[in-house]
Write a protein that holds these residues in place. Structure first.
Motif, PDB file in Angstrom:
ATOM      1  N   GLU A 159       0.827  -1.211   0.000  1.00 16.66           N
ATOM      2  CA  GLU A 159       0.000   0.000   0.000  1.00 16.66           C
ATOM      3  C   GLU A 159       0.862   1.262   0.000  1.00 16.66           C
ATOM      4  O   GLU A 159       0.524   2.263  -0.650  1.00 16.66           O
ATOM      5  CB  GLU A 159      -0.923  -0.008   1.216  1.00 16.66           C
ATOM      6  N   ASN A 160       1.974   1.226   0.718  1.00 18.38           N
ATOM      7  CA  ASN A 160       2.868   2.393   0.728  1.00 18.38           C
ATOM      8  C   ASN A 160       3.468   2.649  -0.649  1.00 18.38           C
ATOM      9  O   ASN A 160       3.618   3.809  -1.067  1.00 18.38           O
ATOM     10  CB  ASN A 160       3.983   2.194   1.758  1.00 18.38           C
ATOM     11  N   PHE A 161       3.802   1.594  -1.371  1.00 18.32           N
ATOM     12  CA  PHE A 161       4.348   1.778  -2.718  1.00 18.32           C
ATOM     13  C   PHE A 161       3.277   2.262  -3.690  1.00 18.32           C
ATOM     14  O   PHE A 161       3.585   3.006  -4.632  1.00 18.32           O
ATOM     15  CB  PHE A 161       4.978   0.472  -3.214  1.00 18.32           C
ATOM     16  N   LEU A 162       2.035   1.879  -3.471  1.00 15.88           N
ATOM     17  CA  LEU A 162       0.955   2.412  -4.308  1.00 15.88           C
ATOM     18  C   LEU A 162       0.776   3.912  -4.066  1.00 15.88           C
ATOM     19  O   LEU A 162       0.494   4.674  -5.002  1.00 15.88           O
ATOM     20  CB  LEU A 162      -0.352   1.674  -4.021  1.00 15.88           C
ATOM     21  N   ILE A 163       0.969   4.351  -2.811  1.00 16.90           N
ATOM     22  CA  ILE A 163       0.908   5.788  -2.506  1.00 16.90           C
ATOM     23  C   ILE A 163       2.043   6.525  -3.217  1.00 16.90           C
ATOM     24  O   ILE A 163       1.852   7.640  -3.744  1.00 16.90           O
ATOM     25  CB  ILE A 163       0.986   5.998  -0.975  1.00 16.90           C
ATOM     26  N   ILE A 164       3.220   5.915  -3.239  1.00 13.94           N
ATOM     27  CA  ILE A 164       4.361   6.532  -3.943  1.00 13.94           C
ATOM     28  C   ILE A 164       4.047   6.708  -5.419  1.00 13.94           C
ATOM     29  O   ILE A 164       4.305   7.773  -6.014  1.00 13.94           O
ATOM     30  CB  ILE A 164       5.625   5.674  -3.752  1.00 13.94           C
ATOM     31  N   LEU A 165       3.481   5.678  -6.050  1.00 13.59           N
ATOM     32  CA  LEU A 165       3.158   5.749  -7.475  1.00 13.59           C
ATOM     33  C   LEU A 165       2.100   6.807  -7.744  1.00 13.59           C
ATOM     34  O   LEU A 165       2.175   7.545  -8.738  1.00 13.59           O
ATOM     35  CB  LEU A 165       2.675   4.382  -7.968  1.00 13.59           C
ATOM     36  N   GLU A 166       1.122   6.888  -6.874  1.00 17.56           N
ATOM     37  CA  GLU A 166       0.051   7.871  -7.071  1.00 17.56           C
ATOM     38  C   GLU A 166       0.583   9.300  -6.994  1.00 17.56           C
ATOM     39  O   GLU A 166       0.195  10.169  -7.779  1.00 17.56           O
ATOM     40  CB  GLU A 166      -1.028   7.649  -6.011  1.00 17.56           C
ATOM     41  N   ARG A 167       1.495   9.555  -6.060  1.00 14.64           N
ATOM     42  CA  ARG A 167       2.063  10.900  -5.932  1.00 14.64           C
ATOM     43  C   ARG A 167       3.075  11.196  -7.028  1.00 14.64           C
ATOM     44  O   ARG A 167       3.201  12.344  -7.465  1.00 14.64           O
ATOM     45  CB  ARG A 167       2.732  11.041  -4.563  1.00 14.64           C
ATOM     46  N   ALA A 168       3.789  10.168  -7.459  1.00  6.91           N
ATOM     47  CA  ALA A 168       4.822  10.383  -8.481  1.00  6.91           C
ATOM     48  C   ALA A 168       4.218  10.727  -9.828  1.00  6.91           C
ATOM     49  O   ALA A 168       4.831  11.457 -10.620  1.00  6.91           O
ATOM     50  CB  ALA A 168       5.700   9.144  -8.612  1.00  6.91           C
ATOM     51  N   GLN A 169       3.023  10.234 -10.110  1.00  5.02           N
ATOM     52  CA  GLN A 169       2.398  10.515 -11.399  1.00  5.02           C
ATOM     53  C   GLN A 169       2.065  11.993 -11.586  1.00  5.02           C
ATOM     54  O   GLN A 169       1.901  12.469 -12.704  1.00  5.02           O
ATOM     55  CB  GLN A 169       1.131   9.681 -11.551  1.00  5.02           C
ATOM     56  N   LYS A 170       1.989  12.739 -10.485  1.00  3.84           N
ATOM     57  CA  LYS A 170       1.666  14.167 -10.580  1.00  3.84           C
ATOM     58  C   LYS A 170       2.888  15.010 -10.916  1.00  3.84           C
ATOM     59  O   LYS A 170       2.745  16.132 -11.411  1.00  3.84           O
ATOM     60  CB  LYS A 170       1.064  14.651  -9.259  1.00  3.84           C
ATOM     61  N   ASN A 171       4.077  14.506 -10.654  1.00  2.00           N
ATOM     62  CA  ASN A 171       5.297  15.313 -10.798  1.00  2.00           C
ATOM     63  C   ASN A 171       6.192  14.888 -11.952  1.00  2.00           C
ATOM     64  O   ASN A 171       7.086  15.651 -12.329  1.00  2.00           O
ATOM     65  CB  ASN A 171       6.123  15.265  -9.503  1.00  2.00           C
ATOM     66  N   ILE A 172       5.991  13.691 -12.505  1.00  2.00           N
ATOM     67  CA  ILE A 172       6.913  13.201 -13.523  1.00  2.00           C
ATOM     68  C   ILE A 172       6.575  13.787 -14.887  1.00  2.00           C
ATOM     69  O   ILE A 172       5.484  14.318 -15.118  1.00  2.00           O
ATOM     70  CB  ILE A 172       6.889  11.663 -13.596  1.00  2.00           C
ATOM     71  N   LYS A 173       7.512  13.642 -15.810  1.00  2.00           N
ATOM     72  CA  LYS A 173       7.311  14.085 -17.184  1.00  2.00           C
ATOM     73  C   LYS A 173       6.561  13.011 -17.968  1.00  2.00           C
ATOM     74  O   LYS A 173       6.456  11.861 -17.561  1.00  2.00           O
ATOM     75  CB  LYS A 173       8.666  14.360 -17.842  1.00  2.00           C
ATOM     76  N   ILE A 174       6.040  13.410 -19.129  1.00  2.00           N
ATOM     77  CA  ILE A 174       5.249  12.483 -19.942  1.00  2.00           C
ATOM     78  C   ILE A 174       6.127  11.361 -20.469  1.00  2.00           C
ATOM     79  O   ILE A 174       5.677  10.228 -20.643  1.00  2.00           O
ATOM     80  CB  ILE A 174       4.583  13.247 -21.106  1.00  2.00           C
ATOM     81  N   GLU A 175       7.410  11.639 -20.722  1.00  2.00           N
ATOM     82  CA  GLU A 175       8.302  10.623 -21.288  1.00  2.00           C
ATOM     83  C   GLU A 175       8.501   9.433 -20.340  1.00  2.00           C
ATOM     84  O   GLU A 175       8.770   8.322 -20.779  1.00  2.00           O
ATOM     85  CB  GLU A 175       9.665  11.235 -21.635  1.00  2.00           C
TER      86      GLU A 175
END
Length: 372
Positions: free
Chosen positions: A217-233
């Motif tokens: 669950e903690n890694f799913l939270i990381i993925l959810e937050r990371a999708q807001k800051n990463i580039k499209i590539e």
């Protein structure tokens, strides 16, 4: 004791024995203040006794604890005591029952954060010490302390390095409690492209822990937050990483995570999880040689047509000039007999020009027919 270093060294054991076993809190406070002066006077003599000073942060008396926080704050900020693993004892004071001690500890860490990389250097030691079940810290207290300390990690390079260190600490973790605490600390980091890449590259350190529901669950939270800051590539790479996390959670981390990504994705399809992202097929490259041929032929035909038009225009213009000249010569020559031979010569010149122009055009048209 502050006068003679020899006398101080001989009686330090007695001083710390009184500090630990004396029942009067006023006496313990006074001894703590004296130890502050001795550290300022003979810092090398008290290096090996620093842990005994930190131990007074767990004193049952509120007065002794607050006095110890004050003297340690002064000594650390003045570089009289090196910041080592014992600073985790000060971090525990962020959750002290007394609000005055909590505010003093927060002030200490705020001042310490102004020094370059001071909190960043001690953060791994604090995490490893507080996540140890033997310290007796509850998960809620650990999370509150970490939330406060991670606010001081504001540089991308620091976040990138801490991600790598935390991933490697998964291998040395002995209990599930440590897995939970380490994965929670990873959720507190502000992920940019490089920090996220470090997390993906070190999946071999924690893939076998993803079978645990809290870690997953903690890694799913990381993925959810990371999708807001990463580039499209990087989005496709992040989707691939999410597939691996789902796969490890489902399989319990038994498989080798160094396997090719395509093989993992096919197994994930069979498990009725998220489908992999479709890769766009590239268009076939056009045959440039044919296009060049066509453009070359079209250019030749355009050039030839332009030459033909220019020649016809030149023939017409010459014919007009000759005709005008013949008309001009014929008008004054009506009364004179000597003008007739000039008319004949002009007609001959006109016929010669026309014949030359027609011959040129005929030869070019024949050449075109042969080429075709």
């Amino acid at each position: 004791m502050c006068v003679s270093s020899k006398f101080c060294e001989e009686h330090l054991q007695l001083v710390f024995t009184l500090l630990e076993k004396n029942g009067n809190e006023g006496t313990r406070c006074n001894i703590t203040i004296i130890l502050h002066d001795l550290v300022m006077r003979f810092p090398n003599l008290l290096v090996n006794w620093t842990a005994r000073i930190y131990a007074r942060l767990r004193d049952p008396s509120v007065t002794v604890r607050s006095t110890t926080v004050r003297i340690l704050t002064n000594l650390i900020l003045n570089d009289m005591i090196k910041v080592k693993g014992q600073i985790s004892e000060l971090a525990i004071c962020l959750e002290d029952l007394d609000p005055k001690i909590r505010s003093l500890t927060q002030l200490f860490f705020t001042e310490l954060s102004r020094k370059t990389n001071a909190i960043y250097n001690v953060m791994p030691d604090i995490i490893s010490h507080l996540s140890d079940p033997d310290t007796g810290r509850s998960p809620d207290e650990f999370q509150t302390i970490m939330k406060y300390l991670f606010d001081f990690i504001d540089k991308d390079k620091q976040a990138e390095s801490i991600v790598e260190k935390l991933c490697h600490r998964f291998r040395a973790a002995r209990s599930e409690r440590q897995w939970h605490d380490l994965s929670f600390c990873l959720t507190l980091i502000h992920y940019q492209d490089k920090a996220l890449k470090k997390l993906m590259d070190n999946i071999s350190c924690y893939y076998d822990k993803l079978s645990d529901s809290n870690v997953y669950e903690n890694f799913l939270i990381i993925l959810e937050r990371a999708q807001k800051n990463i580039k499209i590539e990087i989005k496709e790479v992040l989707d691939d990483f999410e597939m691996k996390i789902h796969y490890c959670h489902k399989k319990g981390g038994d498989e080798d995570m160094e396997a090719p990504t395509d093989a993992l994705l096919t197994q994930i399809k069979n498990m009725n999880l998220k489908p992999p992202t479709q890769v766009r097929q590239g268009k076939a490259k056009p045959n440039r040689s044919k296009k060049k041929k066509k453009t070359w032929d079209s250019e030749e035909s355009d050039g030839e047509s332009n030459e033909e038009e220019a020649e016809t225009v030149a023939i017409r213009s010459t014919s007009r000039v000759v005709r005008q000249s013949t008309r001009v010569t014929k008008r004054p020559a009506a009364s004179e007999d000597s003008s007739q031979p000039s008319d004949d010569s002009d007609d001959d010149e006109f016929e010669e020009l026309l014949s030359k122009a027609t011959k040129k055009q005929n030869t070019k048209t024949r050449g075109k027919v042969r080429l075709r």
